[in-house]
Write a protein that holds these residues in place. Sequence first.
Motif, mmCIF file in Angstrom:
data_model
loop_
_atom_site.group_PDB
_atom_site.id
_atom_site.type_symbol
_atom_site.label_atom_id
_atom_site.label_comp_id
_atom_site.label_asym_id
_atom_site.label_seq_id
_atom_site.Cartn_x
_atom_site.Cartn_y
_atom_site.Cartn_z
ATOM 1 N N ARG A 47 0.811 -1.213 0.000
ATOM 2 C CA ARG A 47 0.000 0.000 0.000
ATOM 3 C C ARG A 47 0.849 1.269 0.000
ATOM 4 N N ALA A 48 2.133 1.147 0.350
ATOM 5 C CA ALA A 48 2.998 2.331 0.366
ATOM 6 C C ALA A 48 3.129 2.930 -1.031
ATOM 7 N N HIS A 49 3.243 2.096 -2.022
ATOM 8 C CA HIS A 49 3.266 2.517 -3.436
ATOM 9 C C HIS A 49 2.263 1.616 -4.152
ATOM 10 N N THR A 83 -10.604 -10.708 10.405
ATOM 11 C CA THR A 83 -10.926 -9.281 10.550
ATOM 12 C C THR A 83 -9.743 -8.425 10.114
ATOM 13 N N ILE A 84 -8.551 -8.824 10.546
ATOM 14 C CA ILE A 84 -7.348 -8.071 10.185
ATOM 15 C C ILE A 84 -7.135 -8.101 8.668
ATOM 16 N N PHE A 85 -7.313 -9.285 8.085
ATOM 17 C CA PHE A 85 -7.125 -9.422 6.638
ATOM 18 C C PHE A 85 -8.179 -8.622 5.878
ATOM 19 N N ALA A 133 -9.749 -3.905 2.604
ATOM 20 C CA ALA A 133 -10.555 -2.688 2.471
ATOM 21 C C ALA A 133 -9.671 -1.460 2.300
ATOM 22 N N LYS A 134 -8.570 -1.371 3.054
ATOM 23 C CA LYS A 134 -7.663 -0.225 2.947
ATOM 24 C C LYS A 134 -6.997 -0.173 1.572
ATOM 25 N N SER A 135 -6.668 -1.349 1.035
ATOM 26 C CA SER A 135 -6.044 -1.374 -0.291
ATOM 27 C C SER A 135 -7.029 -0.910 -1.363
ATOM 28 N N LEU A 147 -12.512 -5.633 -3.720
ATOM 29 C CA LEU A 147 -13.027 -4.940 -4.893
ATOM 30 C C LEU A 147 -13.950 -5.865 -5.678
ATOM 31 N N ALA A 148 -13.572 -7.146 -5.780
ATOM 32 C CA ALA A 148 -14.376 -8.137 -6.501
ATOM 33 C C ALA A 148 -13.776 -9.512 -6.253
ATOM 34 N N TYR A 149 -14.453 -10.484 -6.738
ATOM 35 C CA TYR A 149 -13.905 -11.842 -6.813
ATOM 36 C C TYR A 149 -14.167 -12.326 -8.235
ATOM 37 N N GLY A 150 -13.320 -13.234 -8.686
ATOM 38 C CA GLY A 150 -13.461 -13.690 -10.068
ATOM 39 C C GLY A 150 -13.015 -15.134 -10.244
#
Length: 572
Positions: free
Chosen positions: A94-96, A118-120, A125-127, A154-157
């Motif tokens: 997430r830093a870059h 929960t942590i995962f 969600a943050k990403s 975002l999604a699953y595929g």
Amino acid sequence: MFAILKEKAFFKVFIFLIVFVISYFFFFSQTKFFTIPRLKFADLFSVLSYRTQPLPLNLDKIKVIIVDDASYRVLKKSWPWPRTKFATLLDKLRAHPPKVIFMDFVFVGESIVPEYDTIFAEAIAKSGNVILASFLDPRGRYTLPFDLLTKKALAYGLVNKPRNPDLSVRSSRLFIVPYWDTKPFDYSSEIKLFCKYLGASLKDISYDGRHVVIKSGNTIKALIPVEKNGTIPMHFRIKLNDLDPVPFWKVYNGEVPPETFKDKIVLVGATAEIFHDVYHSPIGLMPGVAIQTNAILMLLNSDFINYIPKSAELFLLLGLGLATFFFVYFFPPSFALLFSFIETVAVLGIGFAMFLRNIRFDYFSAVFVIVVTYLGISIYKYLSLWIENLNLRTLAITDGLTGLYIHRYFILRMQNEFERAARYNLYFSFVIMDIDHFKNVNDTYGHQQGNVVLKHMSQILQAQSRKTDFVARYGGEEFCAILTHTNLQGAVNYAERVRRAVEAYEFPYKPGKPLKLTVSSGVVSYPQYKTEKMEGLIEAADKVLYEAKHGGRNRVCAAGVSQGPNAEDSQK
């Protein structure tokens, strides 16, 4: 050549070839027996293309993070890992931030420690750009990730790929179609990754019956050709090592600069042996994440495969088969072989050039038709020549009127039988037969009727003889028989059967007016009749035939032991 074109045999072979090609194209080529060779043959072009062509474009837009054996050892955790490790990975990235991240793991069910989920989920969600993997199980059930993770992603595929009869992966499934509908139920992970990379909304993915369409507003961003069952043939242009994959443990421990992944499509997958996530592909064994990367590269480069129409492929096979047929049929074997070889090389060369331009056809079937046509017509010509020579040989040694062997061939066989009997002290007998008053038949009823009598006489002889007996037309109205392994009494019995059969036979002449004829026979047997030469047996048989004629006809006379030239010696 034009004379050959008029032959019935030519047209029979010509029609048979056309029927064979059409039958092969529509029926036999679709069977498993031919399907696997067809697929493997095309794989050879894939391997050759991979080894000779440069790496594809846009490879720098993808980074792959692998859970390899080294990561498994360094992080010292048994599988399945706590999902917090994947959360840590996402935090590092997430830093870059990459443009989109695909986790090629199916996170099904709740963790043993719910807090880890929960942590995962919070890291996902943050990403804000994480796509998770879903899959079809062997029963066709669509399996999704754990609900908490699904809601944050975002999604699953869909991630798993269809396999061919040889269990190799050669295509990608871009969407799932339920059996009760024709519309996609869900799209694959690579479609959603590609959509996100293009900056389009996942809601703007649609299917128009022939293409998967990705729009951004009213602008079409991508038009992806796809079969009605949702599949698309794949290009395999890279292997895992070509991707310069980054081990999971290095990212986890912060040993990889975060900017390495900035604005990239990042795929995270397993290559460690413990996962057994390895599949056969046209260019060799390949982990699932590498197959997924090939699918994404195909979309990025619009590197879609096009097959020539089925009708054109059929005409191609017919053209190759007929060209091979004409050259093999009309030209000498060496020239025909050279042409077939050049034709095969040309097909493969043109086929590979088309392969490199993403135009494909059934290479195996093209070569198969050439080879089978060449071998088939060559064998046909050889057998035809053999049969023709056999027929000529038969014509040369058989009498055209009666179908029996001619006198010249009889002499050869008689000599062989005599020498064999003399060498091995075997029995064999010789019978000579003459139709009584045959001259009267010709003089009274004409030579045509005489020919009819001769034909029927030959039929009587063949009916009364064994397969091992040798029956010939001796000359005119005379016939003879060589009876192998037969003593004098057996030969007399044979001659008597013939005599009775002829006497009882009604030779056709006019309706209600058959001809009645008789036959006289002279019989001699070796070694009962001692002689040094084969001619001695023939002379003896002639002599007793003469006795039968002058003894009243319609009778059988045999040469006794005392009649031989060595009679005195044989009786001592």
